[in-house]
Scaffold this active site. Structure first.
Site, PDB file in Angstrom:
ATOM      1  N   GLU A  70       0.854  -1.184   0.000  1.00 41.81           N
ATOM      2  CA  GLU A  70       0.000   0.000   0.000  1.00 41.81           C
ATOM      3  C   GLU A  70       0.892   1.237   0.000  1.00 41.81           C
ATOM      4  O   GLU A  70       1.980   1.245   0.581  1.00 41.81           O
ATOM      5  CB  GLU A  70      -0.875  -0.025   1.257  1.00 41.81           C
ATOM      6  CG  GLU A  70      -1.777   1.183   1.416  1.00 41.81           C
ATOM      7  CD  GLU A  70      -2.391   1.255   2.814  1.00 41.81           C
ATOM      8  OE1 GLU A  70      -3.531   1.701   2.927  1.00 41.81           O
ATOM      9  OE2 GLU A  70      -1.709   0.881   3.798  1.00 41.81           O
ATOM     10  N   LYS A 141     -10.231  -0.440  -0.430  1.00 40.36           N
ATOM     11  CA  LYS A 141     -10.051  -0.680   1.008  1.00 40.36           C
ATOM     12  C   LYS A 141     -11.334  -0.383   1.778  1.00 40.36           C
ATOM     13  O   LYS A 141     -11.869   0.725   1.734  1.00 40.36           O
ATOM     14  CB  LYS A 141      -8.897   0.192   1.507  1.00 40.36           C
ATOM     15  CG  LYS A 141      -8.503  -0.023   2.958  1.00 40.36           C
ATOM     16  CD  LYS A 141      -7.298   0.860   3.286  1.00 40.36           C
ATOM     17  CE  LYS A 141      -6.765   0.642   4.685  1.00 40.36           C
ATOM     18  NZ  LYS A 141      -5.574   1.491   4.955  1.00 40.36           N
ATOM     19  N   CYS A 174      -3.899  -3.285   4.580  1.00 42.75           N
ATOM     20  CA  CYS A 174      -3.429  -2.683   5.829  1.00 42.75           C
ATOM     21  C   CYS A 174      -4.408  -2.879   6.991  1.00 42.75           C
ATOM     22  O   CYS A 174      -4.555  -3.962   7.516  1.00 42.75           O
ATOM     23  CB  CYS A 174      -3.119  -1.207   5.581  1.00 42.75           C
ATOM     24  SG  CYS A 174      -2.028  -0.447   6.809  1.00 42.75           S
TER      25      CYS A 174
END
Length: 322
Positions: A70, A141, A174
């Site tokens: 990322e 995300k 993440c």
């Protein structure tokens, strides 16, 4: 004295040097954390990433997939300036796609994607291309790292796709990996390998390790996770490329050296075998078949209040409003 217990670990195949017929060799690139403030810097960073795709292929002729963290093109500034935003079908992504074709390798990449509906809140998106340049996975995300990240919440769900050598592949980004529901969703939809790309810095190191292991163990799923690495003069990303076996054991783990590519052979065929054959700690199955020794087929009800409330749009913690 007692002998310390060492968890059973699947072999990495010497980082994929000895690839098996059913194996998937993955490279995790601990990319140097950049500073990106202008279009010219963005263009130069795309060149760096494309060059590292070539490095991955030259360094491992058996590698199936190279994974970049990322923030690979944008760094950690959280800048939403339109000049350095990308589009799924734009020229920046076309160059990444072309690198996969040139080097005949699958690639997983990160972009900050323009959001026409809310330009001040772009999407934090991930893309996977196969070795012919075909887009096989596109993900936004779901859980931006609040209160720091300005990205819009993802609206595409969690895709699971056919990956290299017949594996089932998923990508989360993440902070997503701190929610056990994310890994469970990937596995529930069939993922045998879950990628997790991140920009995390050193304070999250311990959490990074045990969530990667837990996400694997709780779902009988291999995890392959990587952060940015090095310093941009303000932040220090930690690298920590990490492969976990489906029993939660760490197979291979990198350190903090920028631009190092950590490699490992993963075995989706053994994931399938465990999911079909394990009785003890087959937790993803047992979640929906509770106490199947006592109850034919297991109890199939949902006893979890938070699940009911979330579906009903009534999710609320006891301490909200304090």
């Amino acid at each position: 004295s007692a002998v310390p217990h060492t968890p059973l670990r699947m072999s990495s195949g010497l980082g994929g040097l000895n690839k098996s017929p059913h194996g998937v060799v993955v490279g995790l690139c601990q990319l140097q954390l950049p500073v990106i403030e202008t279009k010219d810097q963005l263009d130069a960073q795309v060149d760096r990433v494309c060059a590292l795709v070539g490095k991955a292929r030259r360094g491992s002729t058996s590698m199936d997939l190279v994974v970049f963290p990322e923030y690979m093109l944008h760094g950690l500034s959280m800048d939403v300036c339109d000049e350095i935003m990308c589009e799924r079908d734009g020229p920046i992504v076309a160059r990444l796609r072309a690198a996969c074709v040139q080097h005949k390798i699958w690639g997983c990449f990160s972009i900050m994607e323009r959001n026409p509906a809310a330009p001040e809140s772009p999407f934090n998106s991930g893309l996977i291309f196969d070795a012919d340049g075909n887009e096989v996975l596109y993900y936004r995300k779901l859980h931006p790292w609040v209160p720091v990240e300005p990205w819009a919440p993802g609206d595409l769900g969690v895709p699971v796709v056919d990956g290299p050598n017949g594996c089932k592949l998923a990508l989360i980004i993440c902070h997503d990996g701190m929610f056990p529901e994310m890994a469970r969703e990937c596995a529930y939809k069939g993922a045998e390998i879950m990628l997790r790309t991140a920009g995390y810095t050193a304070p999250i190191r311990d959490s990074w390790v045990f969530t990667n292991q837990a996400n694997a163990f709780q779902n009988l799923m291999c995890t392959a996770s990587v952060c940015m690495s090095g310093s941009d003069g303000t932040f220090d990303s930690m690298g920590e490329g990490m492969f976990c076996n489906f029993d939660g054991g760490i197979i291979t783990r990198g350190g903090g050296r920028p631009d190092e590519i950590i490699t490992c052979e993963l075995r989706p065929d053994l994931v399938r075998e465990a999911r079909l054959g394990w009785g003890v700690e087959n937790n993803i199955y047992q979640l929906g078949h509770r106490a199947y020794v006592a109850v034919q087929g297991g109890a199939r009800d949902c006893p979890y209040t938070f699940m009911h409330d979330l579906v009903a749009g009534k999710y609320r913690l006891p301490w909200e409003g304090q």
